[in-house]
Scaffold this motif. Structure first.
Motif, PDB file in Angstrom:
ATOM      1  N   UNK A 110      53.877  -7.043  23.104  1.00 12.27           N
ATOM      2  CA  UNK A 110      52.397  -6.723  22.897  1.00 12.27           C
ATOM      3  C   UNK A 110      52.225  -5.208  22.408  1.00 12.27           C
ATOM      4  N   UNK A 111      50.949  -4.759  22.163  1.00 13.90           N
ATOM      5  CA  UNK A 111      50.587  -3.615  21.783  1.00 13.90           C
ATOM      6  C   UNK A 111      49.235  -3.147  22.672  1.00 13.90           C
ATOM      7  N   UNK A 112      49.480  -2.233  23.542  1.00  9.74           N
ATOM      8  CA  UNK A 112      48.417  -1.676  24.364  1.00  9.74           C
ATOM      9  C   UNK A 112      47.598  -3.120  24.993  1.00  9.74           C
ATOM     10  N   UNK A 113      48.186  -3.958  25.510  1.00  8.25           N
ATOM     11  CA  UNK A 113      47.460  -4.946  26.013  1.00  8.25           C
ATOM     12  C   UNK A 113      46.378  -4.928  26.883  1.00  8.25           C
ATOM     13  N   UNK A 148      71.604  -7.887  27.872  1.00  7.27           N
ATOM     14  CA  UNK A 148      70.724  -7.483  28.921  1.00  7.27           C
ATOM     15  C   UNK A 148      70.802  -5.816  28.838  1.00  7.27           C
ATOM     16  N   UNK A 149      72.207  -5.222  28.409  1.00  6.11           N
ATOM     17  CA  UNK A 149      72.622  -3.778  28.338  1.00  6.11           C
ATOM     18  C   UNK A 149      72.397  -3.499  26.873  1.00  6.11           C
ATOM     19  N   UNK A 150      72.015  -4.296  26.090  1.00  2.00           N
ATOM     20  CA  UNK A 150      71.752  -4.047  24.413  1.00  2.00           C
ATOM     21  C   UNK A 150      70.415  -4.068  24.221  1.00  2.00           C
ATOM     22  N   UNK A 151      69.514  -4.983  24.660  1.00  2.00           N
ATOM     23  CA  UNK A 151      68.084  -5.038  24.207  1.00  2.00           C
ATOM     24  C   UNK A 151      67.229  -4.808  25.267  1.00  2.00           C
ATOM     25  N   UNK A 152      66.391  -3.440  25.106  1.00  2.00           N
ATOM     26  CA  UNK A 152      65.401  -3.312  26.230  1.00  2.00           C
ATOM     27  C   UNK A 152      64.021  -3.778  25.844  1.00  2.00           C
ATOM     28  N   UNK A 153      63.339  -3.764  26.917  1.00  2.00           N
ATOM     29  CA  UNK A 153      62.004  -4.211  26.778  1.00  2.00           C
ATOM     30  C   UNK A 153      60.864  -3.145  27.378  1.00  2.00           C
ATOM     31  N   UNK A 154      59.780  -3.165  26.681  1.00  7.89           N
ATOM     32  CA  UNK A 154      58.955  -2.125  27.093  1.00  7.89           C
ATOM     33  C   UNK A 154      57.364  -2.723  26.847  1.00  7.89           C
ATOM     34  N   UNK A 155      56.405  -2.221  27.261  1.00  5.99           N
ATOM     35  CA  UNK A 155      54.960  -2.422  26.958  1.00  5.99           C
ATOM     36  C   UNK A 155      54.297  -1.139  26.638  1.00  5.99           C
ATOM     37  N   UNK A 156      53.854  -0.868  25.540  1.00  2.72           N
ATOM     38  CA  UNK A 156      53.186   0.473  24.889  1.00  2.72           C
ATOM     39  C   UNK A 156      52.016   0.137  25.502  1.00  2.72           C
TER      40      UNK A 156
END
Length: 130
Positions: free
Chosen positions: A74-77, A107-115
């Protein structure tokens, strides 16, 4: 070609397109870091259906060996202009995206974030006070 000609030294990109052809083009121009933003409109689907998250991760998986990938769920949810529309889906969407990444062995390669938007911080400076 357009990206390579216009920005020859740019190696880090953020995109809201997780299409294989687009990611291939970024790889060809030497992208080393790519953050793929999942549009807000997909948040409810990801939250309620793990297979939606799986499809996104499976599209990214072929590029995981050649570039550092992050998924922005998402973007600034939680921004006030969304009027709480995406808040009920956020935690489950992030959880499902993490499960999809783990299932793919990335898991060690793709990271997850929420702006997030800065309005969530009561105080933004110094950062430790936020």
């Amino acid at each position: 070609e357009i990206v390579a000609a216009t920005y020859p030294r740019v190696k880090c990109f953020k995109t809201f397109i997780y299409d294989a052809a687009y990611l291939s083009a970024l790889k060809e121009v030497g992208a080393t870091h790519v953050m793929v933003g999942v549009p807000n409109e997909e948040l409810a689907d990801i939250a309620s259906d793990l297979s939606h998250a799986d499809r996104i991760v499976n599209k990214l998986a072929p590029f995981a060996a050649s570039m550092r990938l992050s998924i922005a769920v998402s973007t600034q949810p939680l921004a006030m202009w969304h009027d709480g529309k995406y808040a009920p889906h956020l935690v489950n969407a992030v959880r499902n995206m993490r499960v999809a990444i783990e299932s793919a062995g990335l898991t060690e390669i793709i990271k997850v974030t929420v702006p997030h938007v800065f309005e969530l911080l009561g105080t933004s400076y110094p950062p430790a006070d936020g």
